[in-house]
Write a protein that holds these residues in place. Structure first.
Motif, mmCIF file in Angstrom:
data_model
loop_
_atom_site.group_PDB
_atom_site.id
_atom_site.type_symbol
_atom_site.label_atom_id
_atom_site.label_comp_id
_atom_site.label_asym_id
_atom_site.label_seq_id
_atom_site.Cartn_x
_atom_site.Cartn_y
_atom_site.Cartn_z
ATOM 1 N N SER A 97 44.780 32.421 33.142
ATOM 2 C CA SER A 97 45.848 32.118 32.207
ATOM 3 C C SER A 97 45.231 31.702 30.878
ATOM 4 O O SER A 97 44.330 30.867 30.842
ATOM 5 N N ARG A 98 45.694 32.293 29.808
ATOM 6 C CA ARG A 98 45.199 31.930 28.481
ATOM 7 C C ARG A 98 46.360 31.382 27.682
ATOM 8 O O ARG A 98 47.212 32.131 27.226
ATOM 9 N N ALA A 99 46.382 30.071 27.518
ATOM 10 C CA ALA A 99 47.504 29.408 26.854
ATOM 11 C C ALA A 99 47.794 29.990 25.479
ATOM 12 O O ALA A 99 48.955 30.154 25.097
ATOM 13 N N GLU A 100 46.750 30.341 24.738
ATOM 14 C CA GLU A 100 46.978 30.840 23.383
ATOM 15 C C GLU A 100 47.635 32.216 23.374
ATOM 16 O O GLU A 100 48.197 32.629 22.383
ATOM 17 N N GLU A 101 47.540 32.943 24.486
ATOM 18 C CA GLU A 101 48.145 34.263 24.549
ATOM 19 C C GLU A 101 49.536 34.233 25.166
ATOM 20 O O GLU A 101 50.213 35.249 25.197
ATOM 21 N N ARG A 102 49.940 33.084 25.691
ATOM 22 C CA ARG A 102 51.257 33.019 26.321
ATOM 23 C C ARG A 102 52.339 33.245 25.283
ATOM 24 O O ARG A 102 52.386 32.626 24.257
ATOM 25 N N GLY A 103 53.175 34.135 25.583
ATOM 26 C CA GLY A 103 54.308 34.464 24.734
ATOM 27 C C GLY A 103 55.310 35.149 25.630
ATOM 28 O O GLY A 103 55.334 34.918 26.832
ATOM 29 N N ALA A 104 56.076 36.017 25.082
ATOM 30 C CA ALA A 104 57.090 36.702 25.878
ATOM 31 C C ALA A 104 56.465 37.499 27.022
ATOM 32 O O ALA A 104 57.077 37.664 28.058
ATOM 33 N N THR A 105 55.241 38.011 26.829
ATOM 34 C CA THR A 105 54.632 38.837 27.870
ATOM 35 C C THR A 105 53.410 38.196 28.514
ATOM 36 O O THR A 105 52.797 38.805 29.380
ATOM 37 N N HIS A 106 53.020 36.988 28.116
ATOM 38 C CA HIS A 106 51.837 36.355 28.693
ATOM 39 C C HIS A 106 52.171 34.995 29.304
ATOM 40 O O HIS A 106 51.452 34.039 29.145
ATOM 41 N N ARG A 107 53.277 34.931 29.999
ATOM 42 C CA ARG A 107 53.663 33.699 30.685
ATOM 43 C C ARG A 107 52.880 33.579 31.981
ATOM 44 O O ARG A 107 52.434 34.570 32.551
ATOM 45 N N ASP A 108 52.741 32.351 32.464
ATOM 46 C CA ASP A 108 52.078 32.119 33.746
ATOM 47 C C ASP A 108 52.725 32.957 34.843
ATOM 48 O O ASP A 108 52.045 33.520 35.697
ATOM 49 N N SER A 109 54.027 33.077 34.808
ATOM 50 C CA SER A 109 54.742 33.831 35.843
ATOM 51 C C SER A 109 54.425 35.323 35.821
ATOM 52 O O SER A 109 54.691 36.027 36.800
ATOM 53 N N ASP A 110 53.825 35.813 34.728
ATOM 54 C CA ASP A 110 53.504 37.237 34.595
ATOM 55 C C ASP A 110 52.064 37.586 34.972
ATOM 56 O O ASP A 110 51.686 38.759 34.930
ATOM 57 N N ARG A 111 51.261 36.584 35.321
ATOM 58 C CA ARG A 111 49.865 36.865 35.674
ATOM 59 C C ARG A 111 49.806 37.789 36.893
ATOM 60 O O ARG A 111 50.564 37.633 37.838
ATOM 61 N N VAL A 112 48.866 38.732 36.856
ATOM 62 C CA VAL A 112 48.725 39.719 37.931
ATOM 63 C C VAL A 112 47.455 39.458 38.736
ATOM 64 O O VAL A 112 46.551 38.762 38.284
ATOM 65 N N LEU A 113 47.401 40.063 39.912
ATOM 66 C CA LEU A 113 46.205 39.972 40.743
ATOM 67 C C LEU A 113 45.056 40.747 40.105
ATOM 68 O O LEU A 113 45.267 41.792 39.489
ATOM 69 N N THR A 114 43.858 40.230 40.302
ATOM 70 C CA THR A 114 42.667 40.961 39.882
ATOM 71 C C THR A 114 42.276 41.931 40.997
ATOM 72 O O THR A 114 42.785 41.842 42.127
ATOM 73 N N ALA A 115 41.343 42.832 40.704
ATOM 74 C CA ALA A 115 40.834 43.740 41.741
ATOM 75 C C ALA A 115 40.227 42.936 42.885
ATOM 76 O O ALA A 115 40.422 43.261 44.068
ATOM 77 N N GLU A 116 39.497 41.865 42.544
ATOM 78 C CA GLU A 116 38.913 41.003 43.569
ATOM 79 C C GLU A 116 40.004 40.340 44.414
ATOM 80 O O GLU A 116 39.873 40.211 45.631
ATOM 81 N N GLY A 117 41.095 39.938 43.773
ATOM 82 C CA GLY A 117 42.209 39.314 44.497
ATOM 83 C C GLY A 117 42.844 40.265 45.494
ATOM 84 O O GLY A 117 43.222 39.859 46.599
ATOM 85 N N ILE A 118 42.945 41.520 45.124
ATOM 86 C CA ILE A 118 43.502 42.528 46.033
ATOM 87 C C ILE A 118 42.586 42.712 47.240
ATOM 88 O O ILE A 118 43.045 42.766 48.385
ATOM 89 N N VAL A 119 41.280 42.777 46.993
ATOM 90 C CA VAL A 119 40.314 42.910 48.097
ATOM 91 C C VAL A 119 40.382 41.687 49.006
ATOM 92 O O VAL A 119 40.361 41.821 50.236
ATOM 93 N N GLN A 120 40.473 40.480 48.423
ATOM 94 C CA GLN A 120 40.593 39.251 49.219
ATOM 95 C C GLN A 120 41.776 39.352 50.175
ATOM 96 O O GLN A 120 41.658 39.019 51.361
ATOM 97 N N LEU A 121 42.904 39.780 49.659
ATOM 98 C CA LEU A 121 44.102 39.878 50.488
ATOM 99 C C LEU A 121 43.932 40.895 51.612
ATOM 100 O O LEU A 121 44.352 40.656 52.741
ATOM 101 N N GLN A 122 43.323 42.014 51.301
ATOM 102 C CA GLN A 122 43.108 43.024 52.338
ATOM 103 C C GLN A 122 42.195 42.492 53.436
ATOM 104 O O GLN A 122 42.411 42.770 54.620
ATOM 105 N N ARG A 123 41.202 41.664 53.053
ATOM 106 C CA ARG A 123 40.294 41.077 54.044
ATOM 107 C C ARG A 123 41.001 40.090 54.971
ATOM 108 O O ARG A 123 40.529 39.836 56.074
ATOM 109 N N VAL A 124 42.093 39.516 54.520
ATOM 110 C CA VAL A 124 42.877 38.598 55.351
ATOM 111 C C VAL A 124 43.966 39.358 56.117
ATOM 112 O O VAL A 124 44.192 39.115 57.303
ATOM 113 N N MET A 125 44.631 40.286 55.462
ATOM 114 C CA MET A 125 45.770 40.978 56.070
ATOM 115 C C MET A 125 45.365 41.978 57.153
ATOM 116 O O MET A 125 46.066 42.121 58.147
#
Length: 160
Positions: A14-42
């Motif tokens: 999260s980059r506070a200075e970039e938060r605006g209409a399209t950079h809200r905390d709620s809009d953050r997406v998974l990284t490629a590493e995050g997707i791999v992490q989930l697959q390793r658990v699921m």
């Protein structure tokens, strides 16, 4: 009911200075590493027979992505439902009330956030202090015989 609590995978910073209409905390997406992490658990969860009858998630993008990965991997055919009860600023009580609203389900998977998940597990166990710290893509199973006004669950497994 089997209740699976799953923290979203690693998300972009999260980059506070970039938060605006399209950079809200709620809009953050998974990284490629995050997707791999989930697959390793699921994938091991699927191989162990985890088959939720319903999947719920926070309305935040990274949790919705996590729920969709879980749904695909666990061969879930239903619709993933989103609830603000699982947003980061929610409370264990609100999360419990949402779980209770789905009393007829046999197995529920919830994709959510920290610190909500840690405080929810502690509250479910009747503790006032954190018992488990959820790292990205960690999952806990808690079994409930009855979904009464006060949770009385038993932790079964913890994966990350």
């Amino acid at each position: 009911m089997e209740l699976y609590l799953l923290r979203h995978g690693l998300a972009e910073q999260s980059r506070a200075e970039e938060r605006g209409a399209t950079h809200r905390d709620s809009d953050r997406v998974l990284t490629a590493e995050g997707i791999v992490q989930l697959q390793r658990v699921m994938e091991p969860a699927r191989d162990a027979g985890v088959r939720p009858s319903l999947i719920l998630s926070s309305p935040y993008t990274r949790a919705k992505q996590t729920a969709e990965i879980a749904a695909r991997t666990l061969e879930y055919r239903g619709k993933v439902l989103h609830s603000p009860a699982f947003a980061p600023d929610s409370s264990p009580f609100r999360a419990w009330e949402e779980v209770r609203a789905h009393d007829g389900e046999t197995s529920l998977l919830v994709a959510a956030h920290e610190p909500l998940l840690s405080s929810t597990v502690a509250w479910f166990a009747g503790s006032t202090r954190e018992m488990i710290r959820f790292v990205p893509a960690a999952m806990v199973r808690i079994d409930f015989g009855v979904l009464g006004p006060h949770p009385q669950g038993r932790s079964e497994e913890h994966t990350s």
